[in-house]
Design a protein around this motif. Structure first.
Motif, PDB file in Angstrom:
ATOM      1  N   LEU A  26       1.418  21.440  -3.812  1.00 28.34           N
ATOM      2  CA  LEU A  26       0.851  20.163  -3.404  1.00 28.34           C
ATOM      3  C   LEU A  26      -0.221  19.711  -4.378  1.00 28.34           C
ATOM      4  CD1 LEU A  26       0.657  17.874  -1.363  1.00 28.34           C
ATOM      5  CD2 LEU A  26      -0.933  19.259  -0.036  1.00 28.34           C
ATOM      6  N   GLU A  27      -1.089  20.638  -4.784  1.00 29.24           N
ATOM      7  CA  GLU A  27      -2.144  20.283  -5.730  1.00 29.24           C
ATOM      8  C   GLU A  27      -1.558  19.799  -7.045  1.00 29.24           C
ATOM      9  OE1 GLU A  27      -5.206  20.517  -3.312  1.00 29.24           O
ATOM     10  OE2 GLU A  27      -5.430  20.095  -5.442  1.00 29.24           O
ATOM     11  N   SER A  28      -0.500  20.450  -7.503  1.00 31.56           N
ATOM     12  CA  SER A  28       0.114  20.032  -8.768  1.00 31.56           C
ATOM     13  C   SER A  28       0.707  18.641  -8.658  1.00 31.56           C
ATOM     14  CB  SER A  28       1.186  21.039  -9.199  1.00 31.56           C
ATOM     15  OG  SER A  28       2.281  21.021  -8.295  1.00 31.56           O
ATOM     16  N   ARG A  29       1.272  18.342  -7.492  1.00 33.47           N
ATOM     17  CA  ARG A  29       1.837  17.007  -7.313  1.00 33.47           C
ATOM     18  C   ARG A  29       0.750  15.954  -7.200  1.00 33.47           C
ATOM     19  NH1 ARG A  29       7.134  17.729  -3.366  1.00 33.47           N
ATOM     20  NH2 ARG A  29       8.250  19.201  -4.730  1.00 33.47           N
ATOM     21  N   LEU A  30      -0.348  16.302  -6.558  1.00 32.46           N
ATOM     22  CA  LEU A  30      -1.452  15.351  -6.440  1.00 32.46           C
ATOM     23  C   LEU A  30      -2.051  15.022  -7.800  1.00 32.46           C
ATOM     24  CD1 LEU A  30      -3.327  16.579  -3.238  1.00 32.46           C
ATOM     25  CD2 LEU A  30      -1.862  14.574  -3.505  1.00 32.46           C
ATOM     26  N   GLU A  31      -1.963  15.954  -8.725  1.00 30.31           N
ATOM     27  CA  GLU A  31      -2.451  15.685 -10.067  1.00 30.31           C
ATOM     28  C   GLU A  31      -1.598  14.639 -10.758  1.00 30.31           C
ATOM     29  OE1 GLU A  31      -4.242  20.153 -10.943  1.00 30.31           O
ATOM     30  OE2 GLU A  31      -2.658  19.332 -12.213  1.00 30.31           O
ATOM     31  N   ILE A  32      -0.320  14.542 -10.342  1.00 29.95           N
ATOM     32  CA  ILE A  32       0.567  13.565 -10.949  1.00 29.95           C
ATOM     33  C   ILE A  32       0.223  12.166 -10.470  1.00 29.95           C
ATOM     34  CG2 ILE A  32       2.983  12.843 -11.164  1.00 29.95           C
ATOM     35  CD1 ILE A  32       3.773  15.740 -10.733  1.00 29.95           C
ATOM     36  N   PHE A  33      -0.138  12.058  -9.201  1.00 26.94           N
ATOM     37  CA  PHE A  33      -0.388  10.745  -8.626  1.00 26.94           C
ATOM     38  C   PHE A  33      -1.876  10.506  -8.405  1.00 26.94           C
ATOM     39  CE2 PHE A  33       3.992  10.110  -8.102  1.00 26.94           C
ATOM     40  CZ  PHE A  33       4.548  11.260  -7.578  1.00 26.94           C
ATOM     41  N   ARG A  34      -2.269   9.272  -8.588  1.00 24.42           N
ATOM     42  CA  ARG A  34      -3.637   8.883  -8.334  1.00 24.42           C
ATOM     43  C   ARG A  34      -3.801   8.380  -6.904  1.00 24.42           C
ATOM     44  NH1 ARG A  34      -7.202   6.683 -12.705  1.00 24.42           N
ATOM     45  NH2 ARG A  34      -5.424   7.388 -13.871  1.00 24.42           N
ATOM     46  N   THR A  35      -2.662   8.297  -6.186  1.00 24.47           N
ATOM     47  CA  THR A  35      -2.663   7.660  -4.874  1.00 24.47           C
ATOM     48  C   THR A  35      -3.634   8.305  -3.909  1.00 24.47           C
ATOM     49  OG1 THR A  35      -0.333   7.220  -5.272  1.00 24.47           O
ATOM     50  CG2 THR A  35      -1.146   6.855  -3.044  1.00 24.47           C
ATOM     51  N   ASP A  36      -3.828   9.629  -4.022  1.00 22.71           N
ATOM     52  CA  ASP A  36      -4.717  10.285  -3.058  1.00 22.71           C
ATOM     53  C   ASP A  36      -6.129   9.771  -3.164  1.00 22.71           C
ATOM     54  OD1 ASP A  36      -4.587  11.501  -5.578  1.00 22.71           O
ATOM     55  OD2 ASP A  36      -5.714  13.202  -4.834  1.00 22.71           O
ATOM     56  N   ASP A  37      -6.620   9.513  -4.404  1.00 20.62           N
ATOM     57  CA  ASP A  37      -7.954   8.949  -4.579  1.00 20.62           C
ATOM     58  C   ASP A  37      -8.030   7.549  -3.991  1.00 20.62           C
ATOM     59  OD1 ASP A  37      -9.682  10.844  -6.065  1.00 20.62           O
ATOM     60  OD2 ASP A  37      -8.080  10.749  -7.538  1.00 20.62           O
ATOM     61  N   VAL A  38      -6.988   6.763  -4.234  1.00 20.82           N
ATOM     62  CA  VAL A  38      -6.980   5.406  -3.722  1.00 20.82           C
ATOM     63  C   VAL A  38      -6.949   5.409  -2.198  1.00 20.82           C
ATOM     64  CG1 VAL A  38      -5.757   3.212  -3.744  1.00 20.82           C
ATOM     65  CG2 VAL A  38      -5.818   4.614  -5.816  1.00 20.82           C
ATOM     66  N   MET A  39      -6.097   6.256  -1.624  1.00 19.06           N
ATOM     67  CA  MET A  39      -6.005   6.325  -0.163  1.00 19.06           C
ATOM     68  C   MET A  39      -7.343   6.712   0.459  1.00 19.06           C
ATOM     69  SD  MET A  39      -2.305   8.196   0.318  1.00 19.06           S
ATOM     70  CE  MET A  39      -2.531   8.363   2.084  1.00 19.06           C
ATOM     71  N   GLU A  40      -8.038   7.603  -0.193  1.00 22.95           N
ATOM     72  CA  GLU A  40      -9.290   8.116   0.372  1.00 22.95           C
ATOM     73  C   GLU A  40     -10.429   7.119   0.236  1.00 22.95           C
ATOM     74  OE1 GLU A  40     -12.317  11.935  -0.204  1.00 22.95           O
ATOM     75  OE2 GLU A  40     -10.351  11.908  -1.176  1.00 22.95           O
ATOM     76  N   ASN A  41     -10.410   6.330  -0.854  1.00 24.26           N
ATOM     77  CA  ASN A  41     -11.588   5.520  -1.169  1.00 24.26           C
ATOM     78  C   ASN A  41     -11.328   4.025  -1.240  1.00 24.26           C
ATOM     79  OD1 ASN A  41     -13.385   7.836  -1.642  1.00 24.26           O
ATOM     80  ND2 ASN A  41     -12.075   8.234  -3.398  1.00 24.26           N
ATOM     81  N   TRP A  42     -10.148   3.562  -0.809  1.00 24.33           N
ATOM     82  CA  TRP A  42      -9.801   2.161  -1.021  1.00 24.33           C
ATOM     83  C   TRP A  42     -10.722   1.187  -0.297  1.00 24.33           C
ATOM     84  CZ3 TRP A  42      -7.850  -1.356   2.683  1.00 24.33           C
ATOM     85  CH2 TRP A  42      -7.595  -0.814   3.946  1.00 24.33           C
ATOM     86  N   THR A  43     -11.394   1.649   0.747  1.00 25.12           N
ATOM     87  CA  THR A  43     -12.279   0.751   1.506  1.00 25.12           C
ATOM     88  C   THR A  43     -13.690   0.694   0.941  1.00 25.12           C
ATOM     89  OG1 THR A  43     -12.860   2.544   3.030  1.00 25.12           O
ATOM     90  CG2 THR A  43     -10.983   1.167   3.632  1.00 25.12           C
ATOM     91  N   THR A  44     -13.998   1.504  -0.070  1.00 22.35           N
ATOM     92  CA  THR A  44     -15.364   1.546  -0.585  1.00 22.35           C
ATOM     93  C   THR A  44     -15.591   0.448  -1.618  1.00 22.35           C
ATOM     94  OG1 THR A  44     -14.859   3.079  -2.398  1.00 22.35           O
ATOM     95  CG2 THR A  44     -15.389   4.045  -0.252  1.00 22.35           C
ATOM     96  N   ASP A  45     -16.813  -0.045  -1.675  1.00 26.80           N
ATOM     97  CA  ASP A  45     -17.176  -1.068  -2.654  1.00 26.80           C
ATOM     98  C   ASP A  45     -17.020  -0.545  -4.082  1.00 26.80           C
ATOM     99  OD1 ASP A  45     -17.740  -2.871  -0.687  1.00 26.80           O
ATOM    100  OD2 ASP A  45     -19.904  -2.568  -0.728  1.00 26.80           O
ATOM    101  N   GLN A  46     -17.337   0.728  -4.281  1.00 27.11           N
ATOM    102  CA  GLN A  46     -17.262   1.289  -5.622  1.00 27.11           C
ATOM    103  C   GLN A  46     -15.822   1.293  -6.146  1.00 27.11           C
ATOM    104  OE1 GLN A  46     -19.248   5.044  -6.118  1.00 27.11           O
ATOM    105  NE2 GLN A  46     -18.257   5.461  -8.080  1.00 27.11           N
ATOM    106  N   MET A  47     -14.860   1.693  -5.299  1.00 29.94           N
ATOM    107  CA  MET A  47     -13.463   1.700  -5.716  1.00 29.94           C
ATOM    108  C   MET A  47     -12.965   0.277  -5.937  1.00 29.94           C
ATOM    109  SD  MET A  47     -10.643   3.240  -6.516  1.00 29.94           S
ATOM    110  CE  MET A  47     -10.684   4.950  -5.966  1.00 29.94           C
ATOM    111  N   PHE A  48     -13.403  -0.634  -5.077  1.00 27.34           N
ATOM    112  CA  PHE A  48     -13.017  -2.036  -5.220  1.00 27.34           C
ATOM    113  C   PHE A  48     -13.486  -2.576  -6.574  1.00 27.34           C
ATOM    114  CE2 PHE A  48     -13.735  -6.599  -4.656  1.00 27.34           C
ATOM    115  CZ  PHE A  48     -12.541  -7.011  -4.071  1.00 27.34           C
ATOM    116  N   GLY A  49     -14.755  -2.342  -6.891  1.00 25.62           N
ATOM    117  CA  GLY A  49     -15.299  -2.837  -8.149  1.00 25.62           C
ATOM    118  C   GLY A  49     -14.707  -2.139  -9.359  1.00 25.62           C
TER     119      GLY A  49
END
Length: 530
Positions: A135-158
């Motif tokens: 799972l960790e190796s696959r998560l390294e392939i995709f950035r989606t996990d970071d986006v899913m976790e932080n998409w509501t934050t102002d920092q990720m938006f900016g």
């Protein structure tokens, strides 16, 4: 000695077999086998292309127990061909059989689990560790996990205004537009330095992204059962004391879409045609696309394609004022490398400015672009002729950079940023709210695209962000169109410079939680070839 009977099933499709060497390691509850070559003669390997069932014995000194995992490794033998493995079956000396589904192409190695469905929490500790590692190796392939976790934050938006799929809209704001009535009272709570909005403007800490180009572009009306909405938003952003770009005020007319319109033939036939992907899944249909393209072409200038000048025109050129703008930092390095290469080649073939003026072919090309390629752009500033080696160098640099690096920057991050649908929905099913503070989760869910449209978008952005099997990246020119030694030397220098840029980006990304890879030369295709 104990013998384990192994059956290997190759896929039925053409060229599924391989002539490379295949090794297996059996992992049991008690111990593992040695790495064992599935030995075949040269002629037997040829037969594998036609006879897909192969049987092998793996002999061990001690019993392995029940087989939990099978590790499959490939070593190149003659060709770099992959192998499509359907499944592997292992029969123990006690007659117990374990089947390991694969159903994938193998080019290096893969670890297979048995086909028994087991919940993660019910796995043996050893298998739990393997599943976690997988799972960790696959998560390294995709950035989606970071986006899913932080998409509501102002920092990720900016952050996405700087390094997302559309990093060319943000610019320094020197004056609040009259159409965007933001007051000190409205943003006071967001200005962390304790200064007034006017003071922050003077200090250069306010930025703006204005999508006015979408104004009056009709929203998608191809599905009468599902009204869709399109936005022409304005977003005011603030560089806080931590040097993060965060939003402080947003104006929405109708919900938004950020997709870059592809310009190649396949896109016109499949994406932006009547009944195409945009009609199916986006808030802008073929009618709106035509209007948007017309407006965009009306605003296109030759100088806006000069990367350093375009960055400067938006007031985004200062690393001190705007740190962490990796699109700018990496793009400038790639631009310089391309321009130096082009300049070297131009100087090899054009000894002076007169040589450029006398080159009828290049002059005819430039004239054709100006008169025909841009005939619907009104009074544009693209040159109708080139008068010097410097102008030719600039012109060719624009073409190469736009078709390679600029396209890579806005294309290959689409799955990373769009796969998590709430972060950047392709369409919206409800109009934007007109009263602040009244949006709840139900309103958001009702506004997001439905499952059908979401699946369409997931599929298309996945396809658009995949490299070709034999992709040629920037600086890779396998065909020797130029045989002269000076040009070969210029190519060597170009590759060396690109290598240094790649190394710089790799080293920097090692220190970043969210690496920016889209302008690393080893990930920039030579041309638009999605």
């Amino acid at each position: 000695m104990w013998t384990y009977k192994v059956s290997v099933k190759t896929g039925d499709q053409w060229f599924a077999g391989t002539m490379n060497s295949i090794y297996l390691t059996l992992v049991g509850t008690e111990r593992s086998s040695d790495r064992t070559l599935l030995d075949k003669s040269f002629f037997d390997r040829l037969k594998e292309e036609f006879f897909q069932d192969n049987y092998f014995d793996i002999t061990v000194k001690e019993e392995l127990g029940d087989i939990l995992l099978v590790k499959v490794e490939m070593e190149r033998y003659l060709w770099k061909n992959k192998w499509y493995c359907s499944f592997i079956t292992v029969k123990t000396p006690f007659g117990k059989c374990f089947e390991f589904p694969c159903y994938q192409w193998i080019s290096k190695e893969v670890v297979l689990r048995t086909g028994d469905g087991v919940l993660p929490q019910d796995e043996m500790d050893f298998c739990k560790a393997h599943r976690c590692a997988e799972l960790e190796s696959r998560l390294e392939i995709f950035r989606t996990d970071d986006v899913m976790e932080n998409w509501t934050t102002d920092q990720m938006f900016g952050y996405q205004f700087l390094n997302g799929c559309n990093p060319v809209m943000i610019k320094k704001c020197e004056e609040i537009p009259g159409k965007f009535p933001v007051t000190q009272k409205m943003v006071k709570g967001f200005l962390e330095r304790g200064l007034t909005l006017e003071d922050e403007l003077k200090a250069g800490n306010i930025y703006i992204a204005d999508y006015e180009i979408l104004k009056d572009v009709p929203a998608n009306a191809t599905d009468p059962k599902t009204p869709q909405y399109l936005a022409a938003p304005i977003c005011l952003l603030y560089k806080n004391p931590l040097n993060h770009i965060v939003p402080i005020a947003i104006q929405l007319l109708i919900p938004h879409v950020h997709y870059t319109i592809a310009i190649n033939t396949l896109a016109r036939e499949e994406l932006i045609c009547a009944g195409g992907i945009f009609d199916e899944a986006c808030s802008i249909d073929v009618t709106g696309i035509k209007k948007l393209i017309q407006k965009a072409m009306g605003r296109l200038t030759y100088k806006s394609l000069w990367f350093p000048d375009e960055i400067k025109a938006r007031g985004m050129d200062s690393q001190q004022d705007v740190p962490n703008y990796y699109y700018r930092d990496d793009g400038l390095k790639v631009w310089d490398a391309v321009k130096c290469f082009v300049s070297d080649v131009v100087e090899i073939y054009y000894k002076n400015d007169e040589n450029v003026k006398e080159d009828r072919e290049i002059q005819a090309f430039v004239e054709d672009v100006s008169n025909n390629g841009l005939k619907n752009c009104g009074d544009h500033d693209f040159p109708k002729s080139l008068e010097s080696r410097e102008q030719l160098t600039q012109y060719l640099t624009v073409i190469i950079f736009t078709a390679s690096a600029q396209h890579a920057a806005v294309n290959f991050g689409q799955f990373d940023w769009y796969a998590w649908i709430p972060n950047s929905p392709s369409t919206m099913r409800r109009p934007p709210p007109t009263t602040k503070g009244r949006v709840n989760m139900k309103y958001i869910m009702d506004s997001l695209p439905d499952r059908h449209r979401s699946c369409w978008i997931l599929g298309i952005v996945w396809v658009l962000t995949q490299f070709q099997k034999n992709e040629l990246f920037l600086g890779m020119y396998p065909d020797d169109y130029f045989t002269e030694e000076p040009v070969k030397n210029a190519l060597d220098t170009f590759r060396k410079n690109l290598g240094e840029v790649t190394k710089f980006i790799t080293n920097r990304n090692d220190e970043l939680k969210l690496p920016y890879v889209y302008l690393s030369p080893d990930r920039i295709p030579n041309s638009v070839a999605i």
